[in-house]
Scaffold this motif. Structure first.
Motif, PDB file in Angstrom:
ATOM      1  N   ILE A  92       1.298  -1.468   0.204  1.00  0.00           N
ATOM      2  CA  ILE A  92       0.251  -0.189   0.374  1.00  0.00           C
ATOM      3  C   ILE A  92       0.529   1.099   0.283  1.00  0.00           C
ATOM      4  O   ILE A  92       0.491   2.072  -0.718  1.00  0.00           O
ATOM      5  CB  ILE A  92      -0.810  -0.152   1.269  1.00  0.00           C
ATOM      6  CG1 ILE A  92      -2.163  -1.334   1.172  1.00  0.00           C
ATOM      7  CG2 ILE A  92      -1.807   1.642   1.100  1.00  0.00           C
ATOM      8  CD1 ILE A  92      -2.990  -1.977   2.170  1.00  0.00           C
TER       9      ILE A  92
ATOM     10  N   TYR B  65     -13.471  -6.152   2.124  1.00  0.00           N
ATOM     11  CA  TYR B  65     -12.101  -5.427   2.861  1.00  0.00           C
ATOM     12  C   TYR B  65     -13.030  -3.725   2.545  1.00  0.00           C
ATOM     13  O   TYR B  65     -13.605  -3.375   2.388  1.00  0.00           O
ATOM     14  CB  TYR B  65     -10.840  -5.485   1.193  1.00  0.00           C
ATOM     15  CG  TYR B  65     -10.776  -6.615   1.013  1.00  0.00           C
ATOM     16  CD1 TYR B  65      -9.278  -7.452   1.229  1.00  0.00           C
ATOM     17  CD2 TYR B  65     -11.151  -7.411  -0.293  1.00  0.00           C
ATOM     18  CE1 TYR B  65      -9.333  -8.535   0.972  1.00  0.00           C
ATOM     19  CE2 TYR B  65     -11.343  -8.715  -0.488  1.00  0.00           C
ATOM     20  CZ  TYR B  65      -9.718  -9.479   0.036  1.00  0.00           C
ATOM     21  OH  TYR B  65      -9.110 -10.856  -0.118  1.00  0.00           O
TER      22      TYR B  65
ATOM     23  N   PHE C  66     -11.442   0.108   2.411  1.00  0.00           N
ATOM     24  CA  PHE C  66     -10.661   1.104   2.645  1.00  0.00           C
ATOM     25  C   PHE C  66     -10.923   2.284   3.044  1.00  0.00           C
ATOM     26  O   PHE C  66     -12.382   2.231   2.894  1.00  0.00           O
ATOM     27  CB  PHE C  66      -9.869   0.828   1.076  1.00  0.00           C
ATOM     28  CG  PHE C  66      -9.340   0.423   0.567  1.00  0.00           C
ATOM     29  CD1 PHE C  66      -8.362   0.317   0.713  1.00  0.00           C
ATOM     30  CD2 PHE C  66     -10.035  -1.136  -0.257  1.00  0.00           C
ATOM     31  CE1 PHE C  66      -7.481  -0.873  -0.071  1.00  0.00           C
ATOM     32  CE2 PHE C  66      -8.969  -2.044  -0.431  1.00  0.00           C
ATOM     33  CZ  PHE C  66      -8.079  -1.898  -0.661  1.00  0.00           C
TER      34      PHE C  66
ATOM     35  N   SER D 110      -6.933   2.166  -4.452  1.00  0.00           N
ATOM     36  CA  SER D 110      -7.643   0.652  -3.871  1.00  0.00           C
ATOM     37  C   SER D 110      -7.595  -0.465  -5.628  1.00  0.00           C
ATOM     38  O   SER D 110      -7.838  -1.219  -4.503  1.00  0.00           O
ATOM     39  CB  SER D 110      -9.604   0.811  -3.481  1.00  0.00           C
ATOM     40  OG  SER D 110      -9.697   2.353  -2.606  1.00  0.00           O
TER      41      SER D 110
ATOM     42  N   ILE E  71      -4.621  -1.291  -5.667  1.00  0.00           N
ATOM     43  CA  ILE E  71      -4.322  -1.679  -4.444  1.00  0.00           C
ATOM     44  C   ILE E  71      -4.620  -3.275  -4.383  1.00  0.00           C
ATOM     45  O   ILE E  71      -4.114  -4.534  -4.472  1.00  0.00           O
ATOM     46  CB  ILE E  71      -4.375  -1.640  -3.408  1.00  0.00           C
ATOM     47  CG1 ILE E  71      -3.931  -0.226  -2.469  1.00  0.00           C
ATOM     48  CG2 ILE E  71      -4.222  -2.247  -2.059  1.00  0.00           C
ATOM     49  CD1 ILE E  71      -4.062   0.909  -1.901  1.00  0.00           C
TER      50      ILE E  71
ATOM     51  N   GLY F 264      -6.506  -3.893  11.373  1.00  0.00           N
ATOM     52  CA  GLY F 264      -6.059  -3.511  10.214  1.00  0.00           C
ATOM     53  C   GLY F 264      -5.534  -2.460   9.942  1.00  0.00           C
ATOM     54  O   GLY F 264      -4.585  -3.340  11.357  1.00  0.00           O
TER      55      GLY F 264
ATOM     56  N   TYR G 143      -6.348  -0.129   5.897  1.00  0.00           N
ATOM     57  CA  TYR G 143      -6.598  -1.221   4.930  1.00  0.00           C
ATOM     58  C   TYR G 143      -6.955  -2.968   6.049  1.00  0.00           C
ATOM     59  O   TYR G 143      -6.568  -3.023   6.858  1.00  0.00           O
ATOM     60  CB  TYR G 143      -5.925  -1.773   3.939  1.00  0.00           C
ATOM     61  CG  TYR G 143      -5.309  -3.269   3.444  1.00  0.00           C
ATOM     62  CD1 TYR G 143      -6.778  -3.509   2.001  1.00  0.00           C
ATOM     63  CD2 TYR G 143      -4.971  -4.177   4.480  1.00  0.00           C
ATOM     64  CE1 TYR G 143      -6.559  -5.013   2.011  1.00  0.00           C
ATOM     65  CE2 TYR G 143      -5.472  -5.278   3.982  1.00  0.00           C
ATOM     66  CZ  TYR G 143      -6.197  -5.649   1.768  1.00  0.00           C
ATOM     67  OH  TYR G 143      -6.362  -7.019   1.801  1.00  0.00           O
ATOM     68  N   CYS G 144      -8.470  -3.096   5.767  1.00  0.00           N
ATOM     69  CA  CYS G 144      -8.684  -3.937   6.575  1.00  0.00           C
ATOM     70  C   CYS G 144      -9.706  -5.146   6.099  1.00  0.00           C
ATOM     71  O   CYS G 144     -10.587  -4.703   5.018  1.00  0.00           O
ATOM     72  CB  CYS G 144      -9.762  -3.549   8.071  1.00  0.00           C
ATOM     73  SG  CYS G 144     -10.239  -4.835   9.319  1.00  0.00           S
ATOM     74  N   LYS G 145      -9.021  -6.578   6.076  1.00  0.00           N
ATOM     75  CA  LYS G 145     -10.188  -7.752   5.500  1.00  0.00           C
ATOM     76  C   LYS G 145     -10.869  -7.933   6.416  1.00  0.00           C
ATOM     77  O   LYS G 145     -10.828  -8.608   7.533  1.00  0.00           O
ATOM     78  CB  LYS G 145      -8.916  -8.691   4.835  1.00  0.00           C
ATOM     79  CG  LYS G 145     -10.281 -10.329   4.777  1.00  0.00           C
ATOM     80  CD  LYS G 145      -9.188 -11.368   3.773  1.00  0.00           C
ATOM     81  CE  LYS G 145      -9.539 -12.075   3.725  1.00  0.00           C
ATOM     82  NZ  LYS G 145      -8.568 -13.608   3.543  1.00  0.00           N
TER      83      LYS G 145
END
Length: 317
Positions: A172, A216, A218, A261, A264, A297, A313-315
Motif C-alpha cells: 500500500i 475488504y 479501505f 484501491s 492495491i 486493520g 486497509y482491513c479484510k
C-alpha cells in the motif's frame, strides 16, 4: 480548416469541428502534461476535456434548467465519442503490442458503463447535484487514466507494478506513494505503518467497501491541505467549504481514492478485480461508523510536501 479550428473524427459524422477559442471555458481543464506522445490519442483526449469543460460550465451556471437539452446532447456526445476514442486507442495498442492491452480494455468497458449509469441517473433526476457528481467523476477518471495508464502505452510499461513485497503495508505504501508522486507530483517525505488503533486522522474521509469472495474496507483520511491540493490539481478549481463538500468535490475525491484501491486490490488479492463490487461513502470532520469491525486493520500514514494522507486497509470477511 483554419488555424483556430481543431477536429476529431466521429463514428457517425466523419469530422467534428470545434473552434479552439470556443472549446474551453475559463476553467481550462486541458493541460499539456496530459499529452502521451501520440498525436491521434492526444487530439481525442483534448476533445474529451473540452466537452467535460462544457458540462462543468452548465453544472455551475445559473440557468441550469434552460440548458437541459444542451446537457443531454453533451452526454450523448461523450458516450459516442468515448467509445470511438477507446476503439481507436485499443487499435493503436494492438499495433504496438502493448503489454497492458487486456487490462486497458477492461478499464475502458468499466468507464463506458459508468457514463451510461450517470445518464440513467440524470434521466430520472435531472438535478445540479447529480450533474456535478457526474462531472467530478468523469473529469477525475479521465485525468487519472491519462496520467496513470495512457502515458504507459508508448513506452510499453505495464499498468501495475508487479514487484512482490513482504506484506500489505509495504504494498500500500508503494502504490499510494507512487500514485501521489507520478500523478500529482507530490513529494512523499516519509511513510510509516501501524495496526489500527480505533481512529484514522484527517479532515475528509472516503470509505470504500470491496466485496468479492472476501470483503475488504479501505478508509482514506485526507488532511485539509492534501484534499484541496488533489482537487485543485484535477479540476483547476478550489474546494469551497471543506466541511460541506458539494457533489462534484465529493465525487472527485472519491474517484481519486478508488483508483488507488483498485491498484492495491490488484496486488493484494488473488481474485480478478472484475469480480468485485464496490460502495463508497464520504465523511467530513470525523469518521463515525461502527458498521464494520476494523480491528486487525493496518494504517499507513503518508506525509507529503502538500499535506498528509492515512490509508486504512482491513479484510473484514
Amino acid at each position: 480548416m483554419t488555424q483556430n479550428e481543431t477536429n476529431a473524427e466521429r463514428p457517425d459524422s466523419g469530422v467534428y469541428f470545434i473552434r479552439k477559442e470556443e472549446a474551453m471555458s475559463e476553467t481550462c481543464l486541458w493541460k499539456e502534461q496530459y499529452r502521451i506522445g501520440n498525436k491521434e490519442i492526444d487530439e481525442q483526449h483534448y476533445q474529451l476535456f473540452c466537452k467535460i469543460d462544457n458540462l462543468l460550465a452548465i453544472a455551475r451556471s445559473g440557468d441550469f434548467e434552460k440548458k437541459k437539452k444542451e446537457c443531454y446532447d453533451l452526454i450523448e456526445f461523450l458516450i459516442d465519442y468515448t467509445k470511438f476514442h477507446f476503439e481507436s486507442e485499443e487499435k493503436i495498442q494492438k499495433k504496438l503490442q502493448y503489454v497492458g492491452y487486456t487490462q486497458h480494455v477492461w478499464i475502458h468497458k468499466e468507464f463506458i458503463q459508468t457514463i451510461q449509469d450517470y445518464k440513467e441517473k440524470l434521466e430520472k433526476d435531472f438535478s445540479q447535484l447529480v450533474l456535478k457528481s457526474f462531472v467530478g467523476t468523469l473529469l477525475t477518471w479521465l485525468a487519472l487514466h491519462v496520467c496513470g495508464c495512457d502515458r504507459k502505452i508508448m513506452p510499453n510499461i505495464p499498468l501495475e507494478d508487479q514487484n512482490a513485497l513482504a506484506g500489505a503495508a509495504e504494498n500500500i505504501d508503494l502504490i499510494v506513494s507512487k500514485f501521489l508522486a507520478d500523478t500529482y507530483g507530490l513529494q512523499v517525505k516519509r511513510a510509516k505503518s501501524c495496526l489500527y488503533k480505533g481512529f484514522v486522522e484527517g479532515k475528509v474521509f472516503v470509505r470504500r467497501v470491496v466485496k468479492g469472495e472476501s470483503e475488504y474496507v479501505f478508509l482514506y483520511g485526507l488532511s485539509e491541505q492534501i484534499a484541496r491540493e488533489l482537487y485543485t490539481t484535477i479540476s483547476t478549481l478550489e474546494i469551497g467549504d471543506i466541511e460541506k463538500l458539494d457533489e462534484m468535490e465529493s465525487s472527485a475525491l472519491t474517484e481519486i481514492t478508488n483508483m488507488m484501491s483498485t491498484y492495491i486490490m490488484g496486488i493484494l488479492s488473488k481474485e480478478p478485480v472484475t469480480s468485485f463490487r464496490y460502495s463508497d461513502t464520504v465523511y467530513t470532520k470525523e469518521y463515525k461508523d461502527d458498521t464494520y469491525n476494523l480491528r486487525g486493520g493496518v494504517v499507513i500514514s503518508i506525509e507529503t510536501n502538500h499535506g498528509n494522507m492515512e490509508v486504512l486497509y482491513c479484510k473484514v470477511k
